[in-house]
Motif scaffolding. Structure first.
Motif, PDB file in Angstrom:
ATOM      1  N   ARG A 403      37.149  36.603  32.723  1.00  0.00           N
ATOM      2  CA  ARG A 403      35.871  37.315  32.709  1.00  0.00           C
ATOM      3  C   ARG A 403      34.714  36.380  33.017  1.00  0.00           C
ATOM      4  NH1 ARG A 403      38.450  39.598  28.129  1.00  0.00           N
ATOM      5  NH2 ARG A 403      37.203  38.328  26.682  1.00  0.00           N
ATOM      6  N   LYS A 404      34.768  35.159  32.492  1.00  0.00           N
ATOM      7  CA  LYS A 404      33.693  34.198  32.762  1.00  0.00           C
ATOM      8  C   LYS A 404      33.648  33.818  34.234  1.00  0.00           C
ATOM      9  CE  LYS A 404      33.516  31.995  28.200  1.00  0.00           C
ATOM     10  NZ  LYS A 404      33.727  30.722  27.448  1.00  0.00           N
ATOM     11  N   SER A 407      32.103  36.386  36.386  1.00  0.00           N
ATOM     12  CA  SER A 407      30.698  36.700  36.034  1.00  0.00           C
ATOM     13  C   SER A 407      30.583  38.060  35.378  1.00  0.00           C
ATOM     14  CB  SER A 407      29.813  36.639  37.289  1.00  0.00           C
ATOM     15  OG  SER A 407      29.884  35.358  37.891  1.00  0.00           O
ATOM     16  N   CYS A 408      31.553  38.337  34.500  1.00  0.00           N
ATOM     17  CA  CYS A 408      31.541  39.605  33.761  1.00  0.00           C
ATOM     18  C   CYS A 408      30.971  39.354  32.366  1.00  0.00           C
ATOM     19  CB  CYS A 408      32.957  40.176  33.686  1.00  0.00           C
ATOM     20  SG  CYS A 408      33.064  41.697  32.728  1.00  0.00           S
ATOM     21  N   ASN A 409      29.838  39.982  32.062  1.00  0.00           N
ATOM     22  CA  ASN A 409      29.187  39.791  30.765  1.00  0.00           C
ATOM     23  C   ASN A 409      29.580  40.842  29.737  1.00  0.00           C
ATOM     24  OD1 ASN A 409      27.732  37.545  31.788  1.00  0.00           O
ATOM     25  ND2 ASN A 409      26.199  38.943  32.690  1.00  0.00           N
ATOM     26  N   GLU A 410      30.288  41.847  30.156  1.00  0.00           N
ATOM     27  CA  GLU A 410      30.680  42.916  29.251  1.00  0.00           C
ATOM     28  C   GLU A 410      31.981  42.566  28.540  1.00  0.00           C
ATOM     29  OE1 GLU A 410      30.947  46.414  31.561  1.00  0.00           O
ATOM     30  OE2 GLU A 410      28.807  46.527  32.018  1.00  0.00           O
TER      31      GLU A 410
END
Length: 561
Positions: A403-404, A407-410
């Motif tokens: 996820r990091k 660039s996934c912040n959810e």
């Protein structure tokens, strides 16, 4: 060509990643050497350390993949085996031997001739081939070879003359004997059969050569016979795009890693299963035909406008194409299920992607979905198995790094993120394995090859050094009694005496030691011829000794006076 080379490089990188993981499990984890990977054995009803035969590498298709994995595994020292329906004419030992047969039939074939000269059968270097061409820059390479054979004597000239003499002998043999006998004679006289036996996977390479011999013998039973017709038969198979499977020479309990397609793994189970090639795109080539057909929807044609010289798909084709695509995806999903359920204890999934960040961003679009099942549009638009697996794994607690990087912040829903299943997700860069692969290909055996060239003794490379020395240097502890009979019958005593049996002496070797007959035999008969000979010899030696003694006495007295 660049695309094909890039695809082969991707396969090599993935094969190296899988190979290093296999070595890590079999030899012991590098971080936890004291805790090797264990598998449960039903026979001993206990856990034991994993071996190569406990591991299977599954892939969607073995075409273009299995042989690359085999080569990389062999370079890593991993025994492996695969059964393929193709690739027989592509293996190096068959290509080389067929080249030898071609020049026996017609030596004026430059490519086949150069292949044989460069092979271990003759052993010339690329520089030697260039020097031969200088003798006759134009025309057939065979003419250049003949001129080089009449040049001044050198190491190259000796090799060429030896090969030319053998070639002439083999061509005569091809005219006078059957094809199977010719092939077996070539395998033995050239030493090529023994040579490939010493190569990685030598047992299977020798099986391929034996299979060629068997096929030649079967060919001789037909109405078409002879070397020329057999080579024409092979050419027809290759020109038609067909191929033969490599020879099968594997026992059930062989300690090797099995490489097979997912289809062939149906009904089988392995303690450890590695599913590779998950990044390979699905095959939708059949959907690009001008006319599609479905049993429910009927025909889906492409509309052709001859006046405007254009064509475009009709609505019927869109409908048929969409239905066929969903059926193909459903079949691929069933195949993936089969692959993932072959593992009994450990499942490893591997695949390669070109742009990891862009793919991760695409896979994390529905990371916050409350449903366990992925949205149907995401599965329907999947182009590879990774497009199905990664969107599910990125929602797991182990997918935080994915996820990091994407660039996934959810965050995924709590009940999905904290699922009790355990996943260990690792991502590797291409450059890391590209450099490592080059080191394996170029540097692993350089020291050994250099020592062999310099005739330097090599250090033992096997853990069985003690066992080998014990077996090959063993000496029988009772050599003194070798040859002595354990028992002799009374009727055999006379015969053994007359024949003067051998007795072994460790220091002097075998000696004839005359044995006297028992006294009861000496009284009941005259001397035997052997005893007469021994008596004459003893008398003669005594007379010679007396004469020499008297001669030395007179010589000594003469000089003394």
């Amino acid at each position: 060509a660049d695309t094909e080379k890039e695809e082969i490089d991707k396969i090599k990188i993935e094969a190296q990643l899988v190979g290093e993981k296999i070595k890590e499990m079999v030899s012991g984890n590098r971080n936890n050497v004291d805790k090797p990977f264990l598998v449960y054995d039903k026979k001993i009803k206990d856990y034991r350390q994993i071996t190569y035969k406990d591991i299977a590498v599954l892939m969607r298709t073995t075409s273009n993949w299995a042989n690359v994995f085999l080569d990389v595994f062999h370079s890593l020292g991993i025994p492996s085996y695969t059964e393929t329906d193709t690739g027989y004419f592509e293996v190096i030992e068959i290509r080389t031997f067929l080249s030898l047969l071609r020049i026996i039939d017609n030596p004026r074939q430059d490519i086949a001739l150069a292949a044989v000269l460069r092979s271990p059968i003759v052993g010339l270097s690329a520089e030697d081939l260039g020097n031969i061409r200088l003798y006759h820059p134009k025309g057939s390479y065979f003419d250049a070879l003949k001129k080089a054979s009449t040049s001044k004597k050198s190491d190259l000239n000796i090799k060429i003359n030896k090969f030319m003499a053998n070639l002439e002998e083999w061509r005569s043999l091809a005219r006078s004997s059957d094809l199977a006998s010719l092939i077996w004679t070539l395998l033995k006289e050239t030493g090529y059969y023994d040579f490939v036996g010493g190569m990685p996977g030598g047992r299977y390479r020798q099986a391929n050569l034996r299979a060629l011999f068997d096929r030649a013998r079967q060919f001789e039973t037909t109405t078409f016979r002879g070397l020329f017709n057999f080579l024409r038969y092979i050419d027809n198979i290759q020109e038609s795009g067909n191929d033969l499977g490599t020879a099968k020479a594997l026992g059930e309990n062989e300690n090797v890693v099995r490489i097979m397609s997912i289809h062939k793994s149906k009904g089988l189970e392995f303690p450890v299963v590695i599913v590779s090639g998950l990044g390979k795109n699905f095959n939708f080539q059949d959907l690009n035909k001008d006319i599609l057909f479905d049993k429910d929807y009927g025909l889906g044609p492409t509309f052709v406008d001859p006046d405007k010289r254009i064509k475009y798909p009709t609505i019927a084709k869109f409908a048929v194409r969409n239905k066929l695509k969903l059926e193909t995806l459903a079949e691929e999903m069933r195949i993936l299920y089969v692959a993932m359920t072959r593992a009994k204890e450990k499942l490893i999934l591997s695949g390669t992607v070109k742009d990891i960040k862009r793919n991760l961003a695409n896979w994390s679009r529905n990371v916050n979905s409350l449903k366990w099942q992925l949205p149907i549009e995401q599965t329907a638009n999947g182009k590879s198995y990774l497009d199905w697996l990664c969107p599910a794994l990125i929602r797991h607690r182990s997918g935080e790094e994915m996820r990091k990087l994407g660039s996934c912040n959810e965050l995924p829903p709590e009940h999905i993120r904290q699922d009790k299943s355990n996943w260990n997700i690792k991502m590797h860069k291409y450059d890391q394995f590209d450099t490592s692969l080059r080191e394996i290909q170029k540097g692993e055996y350089e020291d050994l090859i250099e020592k062999v060239k310099n005739l330097t003794p090599l250090e033992p490379q096997s853990d069985f050094e003690y066992l080998i020395n014990k077996n090959f240097r063993w000496e029988y502890p009772y050599l003194d009694i070798v040859g002595k009979p354990a028992k002799i019958a009374a009727s055999e005593i006379g015969e053994n005496v007359v024949k003067e049996p051998f007795y072994y002496n460790k220091d002097k070797g075998k000696q004839n030691i005359p044995v006297k007959r028992p006294e009861f035999l000496q009284k009941s008969s005259k001397l035997t011829p052997t005893e007469f000979g021994s008596l004459d010899r003893d008398i003669l030696f005594s007379l010679i000794f007396i004469i020499i003694k008297r001669l030395f006495y007179y010589i000594f007295s003469y000089f003394r006076c």
